[in-house]
Design a protein around this motif. Structure first.
Motif, mmCIF file in Angstrom:
data_model
loop_
_atom_site.group_PDB
_atom_site.id
_atom_site.type_symbol
_atom_site.label_atom_id
_atom_site.label_comp_id
_atom_site.label_asym_id
_atom_site.label_seq_id
_atom_site.Cartn_x
_atom_site.Cartn_y
_atom_site.Cartn_z
ATOM 1 N N CYS A 1 2.057 -7.609 9.294
ATOM 2 C CA CYS A 1 2.609 -6.646 11.001
ATOM 3 C C CYS A 1 4.361 -7.245 10.341
ATOM 4 O O CYS A 1 5.425 -6.731 10.536
ATOM 5 C CB CYS A 1 2.268 -7.102 12.063
ATOM 6 N N MET B 1 5.358 -5.527 7.671
ATOM 7 C CA MET B 1 5.724 -3.938 7.931
ATOM 8 C C MET B 1 6.404 -3.806 8.646
ATOM 9 O O MET B 1 7.492 -2.191 8.181
ATOM 10 C CB MET B 1 4.106 -2.599 8.276
ATOM 11 N N LEU B 2 7.415 -4.546 9.370
ATOM 12 C CA LEU B 2 8.693 -4.061 10.201
ATOM 13 C C LEU B 2 9.655 -4.764 9.471
ATOM 14 O O LEU B 2 10.707 -4.108 9.282
ATOM 15 C CB LEU B 2 8.982 -5.432 11.504
ATOM 16 N N VAL C 1 10.144 -1.769 6.965
ATOM 17 C CA VAL C 1 11.443 -1.083 8.075
ATOM 18 C C VAL C 1 12.867 -1.361 8.435
ATOM 19 O O VAL C 1 14.354 -0.369 8.090
ATOM 20 C CB VAL C 1 10.565 -0.263 9.452
ATOM 21 N N LEU D 1 2.314 -3.664 2.228
ATOM 22 C CA LEU D 1 2.704 -2.319 3.086
ATOM 23 C C LEU D 1 1.423 -1.544 2.602
ATOM 24 O O LEU D 1 0.475 -0.673 3.928
ATOM 25 C CB LEU D 1 3.414 -1.578 2.398
ATOM 26 N N ALA E 1 -0.939 -3.563 5.106
ATOM 27 C CA ALA E 1 -0.831 -2.737 7.064
ATOM 28 C C ALA E 1 -1.175 -1.650 6.741
ATOM 29 O O ALA E 1 -2.231 -1.023 7.529
ATOM 30 C CB ALA E 1 0.531 -3.125 7.007
ATOM 31 N N GLN E 2 -1.909 -0.210 5.849
ATOM 32 C CA GLN E 2 -1.554 0.282 6.380
ATOM 33 C C GLN E 2 -3.641 0.871 6.216
ATOM 34 O O GLN E 2 -4.121 1.426 6.577
ATOM 35 C CB GLN E 2 -1.317 1.745 4.956
ATOM 36 N N ALA F 1 -4.390 -0.522 9.633
ATOM 37 C CA ALA F 1 -3.873 0.686 10.533
ATOM 38 C C ALA F 1 -5.422 1.428 10.150
ATOM 39 O O ALA F 1 -5.439 1.838 11.332
ATOM 40 C CB ALA F 1 -3.124 1.447 10.180
ATOM 41 N N ALA G 1 -4.652 2.246 14.604
ATOM 42 C CA ALA G 1 -3.608 1.632 14.952
ATOM 43 C C ALA G 1 -2.467 2.667 14.196
ATOM 44 O O ALA G 1 -2.610 3.322 12.839
ATOM 45 C CB ALA G 1 -2.573 0.558 14.461
ATOM 46 N N THR H 1 0.865 3.838 12.599
ATOM 47 C CA THR H 1 1.752 3.348 11.861
ATOM 48 C C THR H 1 2.407 4.279 11.231
ATOM 49 O O THR H 1 2.890 4.348 9.719
ATOM 50 C CB THR H 1 1.396 2.160 11.124
ATOM 51 N N GLY I 1 5.260 2.353 8.962
ATOM 52 C CA GLY I 1 4.730 1.970 7.911
ATOM 53 C C GLY I 1 4.394 2.836 6.798
ATOM 54 O O GLY I 1 4.468 2.308 5.804
ATOM 55 N N HIS J 1 5.378 2.540 2.502
ATOM 56 C CA HIS J 1 4.744 2.789 2.151
ATOM 57 C C HIS J 1 4.760 3.601 0.619
ATOM 58 O O HIS J 1 5.217 2.616 -0.597
ATOM 59 C CB HIS J 1 3.334 2.304 2.446
#
Ligand code: NAD
Length: 297
Positions: free
Chosen positions: A173, A176-177, A180, A248, A251-252, A255, A260, A262, A265, A269
């Motif tokens: 998390c 990913m932030l 961005v 990333l 994270a995907q 998600a 979720a 994103t 994100g 990615h």
């Protein structure tokens, strides 16, 4: 003071092992790279000749490896750590990997009575060197408490995010932030530069305004704005584009598994993956600054 085994002496693991020595711990290390081993020896670590040897007769084994497949194989291969670890040794994996793999490895060790926590870190190579890392732990509270002294020798903040794997979820998390913020900061700086602004002055303005964020405070992506950051060192010596791209991707996956949403994100990615495919995978992730350079008219 504890006997600690350490496996994976790269950009992060090297300085972390050195800080354990400075903290008074006895540290035996293994890496596949001879150069990494020599640097660790200079820092006061004892060199051993295999991962399993590093994990023998120690109170703690710390692993700091690139990705899921390395962690799985170092712990669970036929000649992996699982074959030699004692029930008295606590296994601490600081690599950034999927929560799924962390739980899989942790469960396999647990079956043999060996405690395991996932403890990925935030703070970058600078944090690893300066001993200011944040550890984000997942696992049983007792095991996290047991790890505290050793983690404290390598960092500043220790969080217990929840059960096994929770450290990895919190870590992706955060990354990913971060990605961005890095892409957004790079775009803003390039826009200002394209309009004749001095990136140093623009950075100061944004850092003191509502666009302020970690990349502006300590990790500016524009060369020459800050000393001692990868952008001022040819984008070397930091957190690789390939590693950010890996995080990333994790994270995907997470998600998709949870439903979720994103979209940012997913976009970062794709940007990091294609930046890597263009040949920039071994650069620091702040080099994305060059991907958003205006096209000259
Ligand atoms: P790195 O590539 O610099 O180092 C990895 C080390 O692991 C290398 O020295 C490699 O030789 C060693 N290795 C690989 N397989 C091995 C094996 N089977 N046995 C022994 N050694 C082995 O990577 P890094 O930048 O140090 O990152 C390590 C982990 O930390 C990654 O999961 C990364 O996502 C995470 N991380 C990195 C940063 C950063 O800023 N670099 C920040 C936070 C988290």
């Amino acid at each position: 003071m504890a006997n600690v085994g350490f496996i994976g002496l790269g950009n992060m693991g090297g300085p972390m092992a050195a800080n354990l020595v400075k903290g008074g711990h006895k540290v035996q290390v293994f890496d596949l790279s001879e150069a990494a081993l020599s640097a660790a020896k200079e820092a006061g670590c004892s060199i051993v000749s295999s991962a399993t040897e590093a994990a023998t007769h120690v109170d703690f084994i710390v692993t700091m490896l690139p990705a899921d497949k390395h962690v799985k194989s170092v712990y669970l291969a036929d000649d992996g750590l699982i074959t030699v670890l004692s029930k008295d040794t606590l296994a601490i994996d600081c690599s950034t990997i999927s929560a799924e793999t962390a739980r899989f490895v942790g469960a396999a060790l647990k079956e043999k009575g060996i405690d395991f926590i996932d403890a990925p870190v935030s703070g970058g190579v600078g944090g690893a060197k300066a001993c200011t890392l944040t550890f984000i732990c997942g696992g049983e509270a007792g095991a996290v408490a047991r790890a505290r002294d050793v983690l404290q020798a390598m960092g500043k903040n220790i969080f217990h995010a929840g059960e096994m794997g929770a450290g990895q979820v919190a870590k992706i998390c955060n990354n990913m932030l971060l990605s961005v913020l890095m892409v957004g900061t790079s775009e803003a700086l390039q826009l200002g530069i394209a309009h004749g602004l001095d990136p140093k002055v623009l950075s100061q303005i944004m850092a003191a305004s509502s666009g302020s964020n970690w990349t502006l405070d300590v990790y500016n992506p524009c060369p020459g704005v800050m000393d001692n950051v990868p952008s001022s060192n040819g984008y070397q010596g930091g957190f690789l584009v390939d590693l950010m791209s890996k995080d990333l991707g994790l994270a995907q996956q997470a998600a998709l598994a949870s439903g979720a949403a994103t979209p940012m994100g997913a976009l970062t990615h794709n940007l990091y993956r294609s930046w890597s495919q263009l040949g920039h995978g071994r650069e620091d992730f702040s080099s994305i600054f060059n991907y958003v350079k205006p096209i000259s008219k």
